[in-house]
Structure formats: C-alpha cells, structure tokens
Design a protein around this motif. Structure first.
Motif, PDB file in Angstrom:
ATOM      1  N   GLU A 137       3.775   4.842   9.775  1.00 30.99           N
ATOM      2  CA  GLU A 137       2.674   5.256  11.392  1.00 30.99           C
ATOM      3  C   GLU A 137       2.656   3.583  12.101  1.00 30.99           C
ATOM      4  N   GLU A 138       1.347   3.402  10.991  1.00 29.08           N
ATOM      5  CA  GLU A 138       0.127   2.622  10.874  1.00 29.08           C
ATOM      6  C   GLU A 138       1.633   1.278  11.068  1.00 29.08           C
ATOM      7  N   GLN A 139       2.231   1.361   9.661  1.00 28.22           N
ATOM      8  CA  GLN A 139       2.940  -0.152   9.557  1.00 28.22           C
ATOM      9  C   GLN A 139       3.794  -0.514  11.423  1.00 28.22           C
ATOM     10  N   GLN A 140       4.698   1.190  11.979  1.00 30.83           N
ATOM     11  CA  GLN A 140       5.308   0.668  13.021  1.00 30.83           C
ATOM     12  C   GLN A 140       4.398  -0.181  13.956  1.00 30.83           C
ATOM     13  N   GLU A 186       1.790   7.227  -6.435  1.00 24.15           N
ATOM     14  CA  GLU A 186       1.281   8.067  -7.253  1.00 24.15           C
ATOM     15  C   GLU A 186       1.379   9.819  -6.948  1.00 24.15           C
ATOM     16  N   LEU A 187       2.277   9.766  -5.426  1.00 21.82           N
ATOM     17  CA  LEU A 187       3.039  10.839  -5.318  1.00 21.82           C
ATOM     18  C   LEU A 187       3.794  10.908  -6.040  1.00 21.82           C
ATOM     19  N   ARG A 188       4.630   9.821  -6.442  1.00 21.64           N
ATOM     20  CA  ARG A 188       6.284  10.424  -7.776  1.00 21.64           C
ATOM     21  C   ARG A 188       5.017  11.335  -8.603  1.00 21.64           C
ATOM     22  N   LEU A 237       1.424  -1.115  -0.031  1.00 24.21           N
ATOM     23  CA  LEU A 237      -0.329  -0.090  -0.215  1.00 24.21           C
ATOM     24  C   LEU A 237       0.967   1.494   0.237  1.00 24.21           C
ATOM     25  N   ILE A 238       1.578   1.900   0.619  1.00 19.19           N
ATOM     26  CA  ILE A 238       2.341   2.583   0.683  1.00 19.19           C
ATOM     27  C   ILE A 238       3.534   2.653  -0.343  1.00 19.19           C
ATOM     28  N   GLU A 239       3.876   1.668  -1.442  1.00 22.70           N
ATOM     29  CA  GLU A 239       4.545   1.962  -2.348  1.00 22.70           C
ATOM     30  C   GLU A 239       3.772   2.289  -3.339  1.00 22.70           C
ATOM     31  N   ASP A 240       2.682   1.759  -3.852  1.00 21.77           N
ATOM     32  CA  ASP A 240       0.813   2.053  -3.974  1.00 21.77           C
ATOM     33  C   ASP A 240       0.869   3.881  -3.971  1.00 21.77           C
ATOM     34  N   ALA A 253       1.262  13.669   3.807  1.00 25.71           N
ATOM     35  CA  ALA A 253       0.384  12.821   4.853  1.00 25.71           C
ATOM     36  C   ALA A 253       0.148  11.506   4.398  1.00 25.71           C
ATOM     37  N   ARG A 254      -0.205  11.077   3.819  1.00 26.30           N
ATOM     38  CA  ARG A 254      -1.054   9.398   3.881  1.00 26.30           C
ATOM     39  C   ARG A 254      -0.019   8.169   3.985  1.00 26.30           C
TER      40      ARG A 254
END
Length: 129
Positions: A118-121, A77-79, A70-73, A111-112
C-alpha cells in the motif's frame, strides 16, 4: 545532511554536472541542499529518477529507499515461516504454543507485506511519474 545532498555525494557527482544533466539551475540545487527550499514536483521527479529512489524518500517523507527490495525480503521471511509451520505440523515436533507463535509471525508478516505494498502504491519506488 539532507537526502538531496547525501544522494549526490553518494553517487559522486558534482552540483555543476548534476545541474547540467537534469537542467536544474545550480542556484536551485544549492538551495535544495542547504534546505533553503524544497524542489518543486517536477525537479523532485527528475532527482528521484536520477537517484532511483521515490520522491517521498528524496524529500524525507519515508525512510524506505526501495520498497520492491523490502517487500521481497519480507516475502522471503514469510515463505520461511510458512515452510516452518508446514514442517512443524507435519512432523508434530513442536508444541501448540510454538505453532501459535509461528502462526502469529506469519500473520504479522502477511500484514506487513500488505502495508508495504500500500505504501509502495502511495510513494512509488522511483519517481511518481
């Protein structure tokens, strides 16, 4: 259907085999699947590792199965948003309002990503071991 059961069915494994492989009694496995009881921390850790999910996902505390993916996706999108913003500014082909919209999208995506990390941590990607 709870996740303990749905993950087992998805993987195509019988309770007896899973019980044997993980060293969890069949009675306990049936109780987890019938929602009679929740796995203790150790058994939840074994199950989460076996299914390659977080304990939080296994226990229904989050709907995110794989934070890394999810973070990669979201980062991809951010890039794209950053590239779109650079091109728009360089080529002057879009209005200031549209640039503000792209900037807002970029800020929301940043921000997402931060929130997901943080959730992954907290939840981990596999078990919390």
């Amino acid at each position: 259907m709870n996740r303990v059961k749905s993950l087992r069915i998805e993987k195509g494994v019988e309770i007896s085999m899973l019980s044997y492989v993980l060293g969890i009694s069949q009675d306990s496995m049936h109780a987890y699947e019938d929602l009679d009881k929740q796995p203790n921390w150790y058994n939840a850790s074994l199950l989460a590792d076996y299914y390659n999910v977080s304990q939080a996902y296994l226990l229904g505390e989050t709907d995110v199965r794989d934070y890394s993916k999810l973070i990669e996706d979201v980062q991809a999108e951010l890039r794209e948003a950053k590239q779109e913003l650079r091109l728009a500014r360089r080529n002057n082909w879009i209005s200031p309002d549209n640039i503000r919209q792209i900037c807002n999208r970029k800020n929301l995506l940043q921000a997402r990503v931060k929130h997901l990390k943080e959730e992954q941590q907290i939840y981990g990607n596999g078990s919390a071991c």
